[in-house]
Design a protein around this motif. Sequence first.
Motif, PDB file in Angstrom:
ATOM      1  N   VAL A  43       0.820  -1.215   0.000  1.00  0.00           N
ATOM      2  CA  VAL A  43       0.000   0.000   0.000  1.00  0.00           C
ATOM      3  C   VAL A  43       0.856   1.268   0.000  1.00  0.00           C
ATOM      4  O   VAL A  43       0.326   2.364   0.016  1.00  0.00           O
ATOM      5  N   SER A  44       2.175   1.103  -0.021  1.00  0.00           N
ATOM      6  CA  SER A  44       3.076   2.256   0.014  1.00  0.00           C
ATOM      7  C   SER A  44       3.280   2.827  -1.381  1.00  0.00           C
ATOM      8  O   SER A  44       3.358   2.086  -2.354  1.00  0.00           O
ATOM      9  N   GLU A  45       3.382   4.149  -1.455  1.00  0.00           N
ATOM     10  CA  GLU A  45       3.668   4.791  -2.734  1.00  0.00           C
ATOM     11  C   GLU A  45       5.132   4.583  -3.112  1.00  0.00           C
ATOM     12  O   GLU A  45       5.451   4.370  -4.277  1.00  0.00           O
ATOM     13  N   TYR A  46       6.004   4.624  -2.105  1.00  0.00           N
ATOM     14  CA  TYR A  46       7.440   4.472  -2.349  1.00  0.00           C
ATOM     15  C   TYR A  46       7.972   3.241  -1.629  1.00  0.00           C
ATOM     16  O   TYR A  46       7.513   2.905  -0.533  1.00  0.00           O
ATOM     17  N   VAL A  47       8.949   2.589  -2.254  1.00  0.00           N
ATOM     18  CA  VAL A  47       9.580   1.415  -1.652  1.00  0.00           C
ATOM     19  C   VAL A  47      11.094   1.519  -1.797  1.00  0.00           C
ATOM     20  O   VAL A  47      11.600   2.288  -2.605  1.00  0.00           O
ATOM     21  N   SER A  48      11.799   0.710  -1.014  1.00  0.00           N
ATOM     22  CA  SER A  48      13.261   0.651  -1.094  1.00  0.00           C
ATOM     23  C   SER A  48      13.671  -0.401  -2.128  1.00  0.00           C
ATOM     24  O   SER A  48      12.836  -1.194  -2.592  1.00  0.00           O
ATOM     25  N   ILE A  49      14.954  -0.438  -2.441  1.00  0.00           N
ATOM     26  CA  ILE A  49      15.433  -1.441  -3.391  1.00  0.00           C
ATOM     27  C   ILE A  49      15.257  -2.855  -2.807  1.00  0.00           C
ATOM     28  O   ILE A  49      14.926  -3.792  -3.532  1.00  0.00           O
ATOM     29  N   GLY A  50      15.441  -2.989  -1.494  1.00  0.00           N
ATOM     30  CA  GLY A  50      15.231  -4.288  -0.857  1.00  0.00           C
ATOM     31  C   GLY A  50      13.783  -4.748  -0.963  1.00  0.00           C
ATOM     32  O   GLY A  50      13.506  -5.934  -1.140  1.00  0.00           O
ATOM     33  N   GLU A  51      12.869  -3.788  -0.875  1.00  0.00           N
ATOM     34  CA  GLU A  51      11.453  -4.138  -1.016  1.00  0.00           C
ATOM     35  C   GLU A  51      11.126  -4.490  -2.459  1.00  0.00           C
ATOM     36  O   GLU A  51      10.294  -5.360  -2.723  1.00  0.00           O
ATOM     37  N   PHE A  97      14.568   6.964  -9.466  1.00  0.00           N
ATOM     38  CA  PHE A  97      14.346   6.960  -8.022  1.00  0.00           C
ATOM     39  C   PHE A  97      14.409   8.383  -7.509  1.00  0.00           C
ATOM     40  O   PHE A  97      14.835   9.301  -8.216  1.00  0.00           O
ATOM     41  N   GLU A  98      13.976   8.547  -6.284  1.00  0.00           N
ATOM     42  CA  GLU A  98      14.102   9.826  -5.586  1.00  0.00           C
ATOM     43  C   GLU A  98      14.983   9.588  -4.377  1.00  0.00           C
ATOM     44  O   GLU A  98      14.968   8.511  -3.794  1.00  0.00           O
ATOM     45  N   GLN A  99      15.760  10.584  -4.037  1.00  0.00           N
ATOM     46  CA  GLN A  99      16.676  10.458  -2.905  1.00  0.00           C
ATOM     47  C   GLN A  99      16.057  11.152  -1.697  1.00  0.00           C
ATOM     48  O   GLN A  99      15.781  12.352  -1.761  1.00  0.00           O
ATOM     49  N   ALA A 100      15.835  10.382  -0.620  1.00  0.00           N
ATOM     50  CA  ALA A 100      15.322  10.976   0.606  1.00  0.00           C
ATOM     51  C   ALA A 100      16.420  11.820   1.225  1.00  0.00           C
ATOM     52  O   ALA A 100      17.549  11.351   1.370  1.00  0.00           O
ATOM     53  N   GLU A 101      16.126  13.054   1.569  1.00  0.00           N
ATOM     54  CA  GLU A 101      17.155  13.972   2.060  1.00  0.00           C
ATOM     55  C   GLU A 101      17.732  13.582   3.411  1.00  0.00           C
ATOM     56  O   GLU A 101      18.915  13.690   3.640  1.00  0.00           O
ATOM     57  N   GLU A 102      16.866  13.094   4.290  1.00  0.00           N
ATOM     58  CA  GLU A 102      17.306  12.871   5.662  1.00  0.00           C
ATOM     59  C   GLU A 102      18.335  11.743   5.811  1.00  0.00           C
ATOM     60  O   GLU A 102      19.209  11.821   6.640  1.00  0.00           O
ATOM     61  N   ASN A 103      18.268  10.696   5.021  1.00  0.00           N
ATOM     62  CA  ASN A 103      19.226   9.604   5.189  1.00  0.00           C
ATOM     63  C   ASN A 103      19.801   9.115   3.859  1.00  0.00           C
ATOM     64  O   ASN A 103      20.434   8.070   3.808  1.00  0.00           O
ATOM     65  N   LEU A 104      19.552   9.870   2.796  1.00  0.00           N
ATOM     66  CA  LEU A 104      20.076   9.566   1.455  1.00  0.00           C
ATOM     67  C   LEU A 104      19.623   8.214   0.911  1.00  0.00           C
ATOM     68  O   LEU A 104      20.253   7.647   0.037  1.00  0.00           O
ATOM     69  N   THR A 105      18.525   7.693   1.435  1.00  0.00           N
ATOM     70  CA  THR A 105      17.981   6.433   0.941  1.00  0.00           C
ATOM     71  C   THR A 105      17.271   6.665  -0.389  1.00  0.00           C
ATOM     72  O   THR A 105      16.517   7.623  -0.536  1.00  0.00           O
ATOM     73  N   ARG A 106      17.518   5.761  -1.329  1.00  0.00           N
ATOM     74  CA  ARG A 106      16.817   5.841  -2.609  1.00  0.00           C
ATOM     75  C   ARG A 106      15.406   5.290  -2.424  1.00  0.00           C
ATOM     76  O   ARG A 106      15.228   4.220  -1.857  1.00  0.00           O
ATOM     77  N   ARG A 107      14.438   6.035  -2.946  1.00  0.00           N
ATOM     78  CA  ARG A 107      13.045   5.597  -2.880  1.00  0.00           C
ATOM     79  C   ARG A 107      12.531   5.463  -4.301  1.00  0.00           C
ATOM     80  O   ARG A 107      12.776   6.319  -5.143  1.00  0.00           O
ATOM     81  N   TYR A 108      11.825   4.373  -4.556  1.00  0.00           N
ATOM     82  CA  TYR A 108      11.293   4.094  -5.887  1.00  0.00           C
ATOM     83  C   TYR A 108       9.774   4.126  -5.818  1.00  0.00           C
ATOM     84  O   TYR A 108       9.190   3.608  -4.865  1.00  0.00           O
ATOM     85  N   ARG A 109       9.150   4.695  -6.838  1.00  0.00           N
ATOM     86  CA  ARG A 109       7.689   4.638  -6.899  1.00  0.00           C
ATOM     87  C   ARG A 109       7.306   3.183  -7.154  1.00  0.00           C
ATOM     88  O   ARG A 109       7.724   2.607  -8.154  1.00  0.00           O
ATOM     89  N   ARG A 110       6.540   2.617  -6.233  1.00  0.00           N
ATOM     90  CA  ARG A 110       6.274   1.172  -6.256  1.00  0.00           C
ATOM     91  C   ARG A 110       5.640   0.700  -7.563  1.00  0.00           C
ATOM     92  O   ARG A 110       6.211  -0.157  -8.244  1.00  0.00           O
ATOM     93  N   GLU A 111       4.489   1.231  -7.918  1.00  0.00           N
ATOM     94  CA  GLU A 111       3.766   0.694  -9.069  1.00  0.00           C
ATOM     95  C   GLU A 111       4.550   0.838 -10.367  1.00  0.00           C
ATOM     96  O   GLU A 111       4.679  -0.115 -11.138  1.00  0.00           O
ATOM     97  N   GLU A 112       5.070   2.038 -10.619  1.00  0.00           N
ATOM     98  CA  GLU A 112       5.784   2.281 -11.875  1.00  0.00           C
ATOM     99  C   GLU A 112       7.064   1.454 -11.957  1.00  0.00           C
ATOM    100  O   GLU A 112       7.394   0.910 -13.012  1.00  0.00           O
TER     101      GLU A 112
END
Length: 86
Positions: A12-20, A43-58
């Motif tokens: 149900v998340s809009e964004y996921v990690s590479i592990g997810e 991907f988008e880079q989260a500013e607070e911890n530099l984690t890459r976030r990917y839009r799940r569905e796309e």
Amino acid sequence: MSRQRSMETILVSEYVSIGELVRLTGSRYSTLKHYTEEGMLPFEQAEENLTRRYRREETVARILWIKELKANGLSIPEIKEALDHE
């Protein structure tokens, strides 16, 4: 304590990690990392911890498309060209 999110939360998340993404697509982590480095997975880079976030569905749809193109014998440069014309 595990930091992994449950599959229900991931789905149900809009964004996921590479592990997810690994869990969602059955792809290898190294493969997805390579696709990211080649610019094939936006991907988008989260500013607070530099984690890459990917839009799940796309991103899941794109990974499945890449797998299909690969199964049809296309090389990585040919797949990248196909993705560029998306």
